[in-house]
Structures are given as structure tokens and as C-alpha cells.
Design a protein around this motif. Structure first.
Motif, PDB file in Angstrom:
ATOM      1  N   ASP A 107      -8.194  -5.477  -8.269  1.00  0.00           N
ATOM      2  CA  ASP A 107      -7.015  -6.115  -7.684  1.00  0.00           C
ATOM      3  C   ASP A 107      -7.396  -7.334  -6.858  1.00  0.00           C
ATOM      4  N   ARG A 122      -3.253   5.758  -2.319  1.00  0.00           N
ATOM      5  CA  ARG A 122      -3.510   4.727  -3.325  1.00  0.00           C
ATOM      6  C   ARG A 122      -4.865   4.077  -3.056  1.00  0.00           C
ATOM      7  N   PRO A 123      -5.795   4.146  -3.999  1.00  0.00           N
ATOM      8  CA  PRO A 123      -7.100   3.516  -3.785  1.00  0.00           C
ATOM      9  C   PRO A 123      -6.991   1.995  -3.775  1.00  0.00           C
ATOM     10  N   VAL A 124      -7.895   1.368  -3.076  1.00  0.00           N
ATOM     11  CA  VAL A 124      -7.974  -0.098  -3.078  1.00  0.00           C
ATOM     12  C   VAL A 124      -8.982  -0.488  -4.146  1.00  0.00           C
ATOM     13  N   ARG A 125      -8.551  -1.212  -5.150  1.00  0.00           N
ATOM     14  CA  ARG A 125      -9.365  -1.489  -6.323  1.00  0.00           C
ATOM     15  C   ARG A 125      -9.981  -2.884  -6.244  1.00  0.00           C
ATOM     16  N   ALA A 126     -11.241  -2.938  -6.601  1.00  0.00           N
ATOM     17  CA  ALA A 126     -11.933  -4.228  -6.626  1.00  0.00           C
ATOM     18  C   ALA A 126     -11.276  -5.166  -7.632  1.00  0.00           C
ATOM     19  N   ALA A 141     -17.424  -0.370  -5.864  1.00  0.00           N
ATOM     20  CA  ALA A 141     -16.495   0.450  -6.627  1.00  0.00           C
ATOM     21  C   ALA A 141     -15.163   0.490  -5.887  1.00  0.00           C
ATOM     22  N   ASP A 142     -14.174   1.066  -6.542  1.00  0.00           N
ATOM     23  CA  ASP A 142     -12.878   1.209  -5.894  1.00  0.00           C
ATOM     24  C   ASP A 142     -13.009   2.059  -4.635  1.00  0.00           C
ATOM     25  N   GLN A 162       0.827  -1.200   0.000  1.00  0.00           N
ATOM     26  CA  GLN A 162       0.000   0.000   0.000  1.00  0.00           C
ATOM     27  C   GLN A 162       0.865   1.255   0.000  1.00  0.00           C
TER      28      GLN A 162
END
Length: 581
Positions: free
Chosen positions: A524, A518-522, A557-558, A514
Motif C-alpha cells: 500500500d 487491518r494489517p499495514v501493507r508495504a 513484511a506487512d 484504518q
């Protein structure tokens, strides 16, 4: 040459390609050679040549790749390439620990009794971790445990206490802590480490012992004691039997130390590209020589030496050429005294260091607080980023990226983010930092000492009249809750798949993966779980920040993360569907 020219495929790089290319040339060059059977001697020679060509082609590719930093994979290649720009891959840091010593009588530990060593008791099959105190210190029996039962109150924010003169032998500069042992409590409660600032004799004859920082929380005097006799020890063991190196009087002499890894400690001022210095003393015919980061600025008479560390952590001592640094004369005996031991293995828990050096006056030792600061050597991937970054920043903070790189180059800082903010109407650079190598969830905030160190380091490198200063801020840790509905194949075992899915999701949200903002993306999540054996497909039933309402599964969503926020694994739930229980 007359006749038809052979056509050569210059992109052929493997055995099959080389073999087929040679076989294709036979009708053109040797039309009478018609036997292509494996038993034919000529075909055997073709295969042998193709085999050798395949090996040489591999070496050719490797040499080309290892010659450039972005494509180099061998640690030796990265080490040598970065050395060209004056960057030494960081060898790591040794942990430090506060050691409390109880004695049966007053005792002064002098140079003849150093290093004073303490170690872990050790478990079967585990190596002991050794710490050493390398400077002289004093131990006083009265300072073992000073009762505070007669003190009226110890509120939060307190900075002093009154003690009878015959109850202590404290002195300004001593490090102390308060320890409260409540009845029925399994472990004592301790204050942070405090430093005695002044001791003032009052009109009633008592001593007012003042300390800083203030107590963060109240203590109950009746069950609280003040503990002195504290000294700082660092991870590592002294090597005293290193073989003697005999100088030959030539230019640029060097010799490698026999043991690894050499203990490295953080310097008081981190002014160079290397954040640490080895615990190493070099004497030539008994005279100490001075270690420098580079011999470039050394004169012909300067008794200086530099050090290099290779890919195997072997430290090499390098002497001057006569033009840059003095040359040890022929026949001179060069002796090295150093310490070995560093890395996260030295980050031991509280009360783990309990076995001391044998001294008659010492009755017990322990470390009241966990040791900290131990860091493993810089990885190849980290060095490939930090090396060029050191050249870009040039130890000056001009752009926000410079501030980030300089902050992350300090010991104890794992991640950093710089931005422009306001303080009292003036622009300041706000740097958010997260501690290095967190091993707890949620990760801890940076200590006040680390924040102050980062602020001093950055302010000394910022341009004049550009900003009003530097503010070092704590990060905001954001727990991410994920609920996964895992649909398994009929033959897949539920326990194995659940364990692997949980492991991958925790790894996806681990500290190294991380970064600030930084966004957490679905996507990923799906990408990480795709290779899991026995998993047919997954559905995300919960995917969001814990501090916000749950998102409907149909509109996942992200997850946005703020520029001062860092995501970490919250509650991970895996619901299996199908498979074998």
C-alpha cells in the motif's frame, strides 16, 4: 421489409460510435449518397443525431446507475433509495459545551430570558460559533469561585469536601469542577466535570459536599478553588422569524423550513434508526404537535408530524393523511420554532466561548473544557453502508457483526470491533470502540460516559441467556514508524516531493483509512507513492511498529495489527536522494 437488413450495434454508447454506425448504413440504404464531406448537409444531420444520441445514452446510463444503491453517486438518489427501507441519512450532531458563568448578584434565568446565548469572540473573516442554553437555570454569586484554601488535603480519589454554609449555595445535581492556578503556570489545571450528589450538615456546622466521579488526581488546596454556576449549552441559534405556513386542509400537507442546517441533538435513548432528533417545535393554531419518527403508527386523531431531510439538508415537515395522523384544518396557522447549526465546526477549544447574552448580572462567561460531540452529516459512502446495515441488524444484537453495526451507529463512536471473551468464567461480548472524528495524534481513548452508553445500548438489544453481558474496551493504538528513501528525478524539487510523500503516508495511516485488525501493507505504501510527480522510486528503510524491534530492510513484511488494535501514523521520515534542493 425486403432486402438486406441493416446491422445495428447495440453496444454503441458514444458520439463516434453512433456517427460511424449511421455512416456504415448509408451504402445499404442510400447507395446514391456518396458525398461524405463535412460540408455535406446529410453528414451534418448525421453528426447532430449522433450528438443527441450520445447525450441520451449518457442519461440512460445515469438513470440505470442511480436506480441501484451500489452504483448510485448522487446524494439525492441515495437519500431516496434509503428512504424506501425507512433509513434517514444522519444529518449530523450539534456539539455541546459546559459554560461557566460569573455573576455580580444572584439571578434566575427563566423562560422569558431563554435562549441564553454565548458565542466565540470571532476572528476577522471567521463566522462566530453560537451556543445556546435552552432550559431555565439558576446562578448564585457565591458559586462563582469557592476557595478551598482551608481544606486540609485534596488527594486523588477524593469524593467530598467540607465547606462553611455561608461559603456556597450549591445544591444536589449541580455540576462543578476544581481549578488549580499554580504560581507561574500559564493556564489553570482543572478536574473533570463533577456532579454534586449530596450535601450533608456535619456536627461541627460545616457542610459536606459530595460528588462523583472521584478526583482522578490530587490538587493543592492552597491554590485550588471550586467553580459552580455551570450549565450545558449546545451549538445552534434559535430561529424565531420563520414564515407562517397556512394549512389548506388537504391530506399529507408538507412545508420546508427556510434555513439550514437544523440543529440535531442526541436523544436520551437511541432506540430508532435515527440517532438524533431536530430541535424543532411545531404549533398549529397555537397548539403544540408531537414529532414522531414515522406516521405509520399514528391514528386519525393523533396530532403528529414527521420530518424528512433532502440532499441539500433542507428539513421538510410532513403532516398526516387523516388515516395515519391528523390533518391540519384549512386556514390553520402553522408556526415553526427551531435552531440552526451543527457539525464539527462546533467543536471549539476551551475558553473560546466568551461573549454572552446581555444580562446585567452576568460579568463573565467561558467554557472551561473543549466542546465535544459535533459531527458532520453522514456522507453518501457511509450511508450506503449504514442503510442496509440497519436492516440487517434490526436493532437486535445476535451476531458479532450486529454488535459492531449497532455500536458504530451510536453518536461519538467512529469504529468498533466485537469479539467473544470471558469474564469470571462466563462468556461475554467484548466490544472495542474508538471515538468519532479524532483530531489528535495519537487518537484519544473513549470517555467513560461513551463506554457506558455503548454498553447500555448493546445490552438492551442482546438475546436473553446467550451471553453474560457486554464489556466495552478501550482500543490499543499502535504507532507505525516509516522511513522512506525517496529517489528523485534530476529536475524534481526536493521540498515539494518530500511534502507530498509525507502527506500521502499520513493519509494512508489516517483514522478513516484504518480499521481494527487491518494489517499495514508495504504494498500500500508503494501504491500510494507511485503517482507522485518527480519521484523515480522509493526504498523502505524502516517500516514497523514502534513497540517492536526494527525490521531489517531486506526482510520488510506487512505489519500485523491485533483485532483490538488500530494503527496510526507515528514517526514519518522522508530522506530525499537526488533532485533539486
Amino acid at each position: 421489409m425486403t432486402g438486406r437488413q441493416p446491422r445495428i450495434d447495440y453496444v454503441t454508447k458514444d458520439y463516434e460510435g453512433f456517427k460511424q454506425g449511421m455512416l456504415n448504413q448509408i451504402p445499404l440504404l442510400l447507395p446514391d449518397w456518396t458525398d461524405r464531406g463535412e460540408s455535406d448537409f446529410g453528414v451534418v444531420l448525421v453528426e447532430l443525431v449522433a450528438y443527441v444520441a450520445d447525450i441520451l445514452s449518457y442519461y440512460q446510463d445515469r438513470v440505470a446507475n442511480e436506480a441501484f444503491l451500489p452504483t448510485a453517486t448522487q446524494r439525492r438518489s441515495v437519500t431516496e433509495l434509503l428512504r424506501l427501507i425507512g433509513y434517514q441519512i444522519d444529518p449530523g450532531l450539534a456539539a455541546s459545551a459546559v459554560i461557566h458563568v460569573d455573576v455580580s448578584a444572584d439571578h434566575d434565568v427563566d423562560a422569558a430570558q431563554l435562549p441564553f446565548q454565548v458565542r466565540t469572540a470571532g476572528r476577522p473573516g471567521e463566522a462566530n460559533v453560537r451556543f445556546e442554553v435552552t432550559r431555565a437555570f439558576n446562578l448564585r454569586q457565591l458559586n462563582n469561585r469557592i476557595s478551598l484554601a482551608a481544606v486540609a488535603a485534596l488527594p486523588g480519589g477524593a469524593t467530598a469536601v467540607e465547606l462553611p454554609p455561608d461559603a456556597h449555595r450549591l445544591a444536589p445535581g449541580d455540576e462543578i469542577y476544581l481549578e488549580e492556578q499554580a504560581q507561574g503556570a500559564p493556564r489553570p489545571r482543572r478536574s473533570p466535570l463533577l456532579t454534586v450528589t449530596t450535601i450533608r450538615r456535619l456536627a461541627n456546622g460545616d457542610d459536606e459536599v459530595s460528588w462523583l466521579p472521584p478526583l482522578p488526581q490530587p490538587f493543592t488546596p492552597a491554590v485550588t478553588s471550586l467553580r459552580g454556576n455551570n450549565v450545558t449549552a449546545t451549538h445552534g441559534a434559535t430561529v424565531t422569524d420563520e414564515p407562517v405556513f397556512v394549512a389548506d386542509g388537504t391530506s399529507g400537507q408538507r412545508f420546508a423550513l427556510a434555513r439550514t442546517p437544523v440543529t440535531h441533538l442526541l436523544g436520551k435513548e437511541n432506540t430508532g434508526r435515527r440517532r438524533s432528533r431536530p430541535e424543532l417545535e411545531i404549533r398549529v393554531d397555537g397548539a403544540p404537535w408531537q414529532q414522531v419518527e414515522s406516521l405509520f403508527a399514528s391514528g386519525p386523531a393523533d396530532q403528529h408530524y414527521a420530518t424528512e431531510i433532502d440532499e441539500n439538508d433542507v428539513l421538510t415537515v410532513v403532516f398526516g393523511t387523516g388515516a395515519r395522523g391528523s390533518v391540519p384544518p384549512a386556514g390553520a396557522e402553522v408556526r415553526a420554532r427551531y435552531r440552526v447549526g451543527l457539525g464539527v465546526v462546533g467543536n471549539v477549544g476551551a475558553e473560546a466561548l466568551t461573549v454572552p447574552t446581555a444580562l446585567a448580572e452576568v460579568t463573565a462567561v467561558t467554557n472551561p473544557f473543549p466542546s465535544e460531540g459535533g459531527a458532520d452529516r453522514e456522507s453518501t459512502a457511509e450511508a450506503k453502508i449504514a442503510g442496509p446495515g440497519s436492516v440487517i441488524a434490526q436493532e437486535r444484537a445476535v451476531t458479532l457483526e450486529d454488535y459492531r453495526l449497532l455500536a458504530e451507529g451510536l453518536a461519538g463512536v467512529g469504529k468498533a470491533k466485537a469479539r467473544v471473551g470471558l469474564r469470571g468464567g462466563y462468556k461475554v461480548v467484548q466490544v472495542v470502540i474508538a471515538p468519532e472524528n479524532p483530531n489528535t495524534v495519537p487518537p484519544p481513548p473513549p470517555s467513560a460516559e461513551l463506554r457506558a452508553t455503548v454498553a447500555r445500548h448493546l445490552e438492551s438489544r442482546m438475546p436473553v441467556n446467550r451471553m453474560a453481558g457486554v464489556e466495552v474496551l478501550d482500543p490499543v493504538y499502535v504507532p507505525i514508524d516509516i522511513t522512506v528513501e525517496a529517489h528523485l528525478r534530476a529536475e524534481a524539487g526536493q521540498s515539494q516531493v518530500i511534502e507530498q510523500v509525507r502527506l500521502l503516508l499520513n493519509g494512508l495511516l489516517a483514522f478513516p483509512a484504518q480499521d481494527f485488525g487491518r494489517p499495514v501493507r508495504a504494498g500500500d505504501v508503494f501504491s500510494a507513492l507511485f503517482p507522485v510527480p518527480g519521484l523515480e522510486f522509493v526504498l523502505l528503510r524502516r517500516f514497523g511498529r514502534r513497540d517492536r524491534p526494527a525490521t531489517d530492510a531486506a526482510t520488510l513484511a506487512d505489519i500485523p495489527i491485533g483485532e483490538n488494535e488500530l494503527a496510526f501514523a507515528g514517526t514519518i521520515v522522508v530522506v530525499p536522494v537526488g533532485g533539486v534542493r
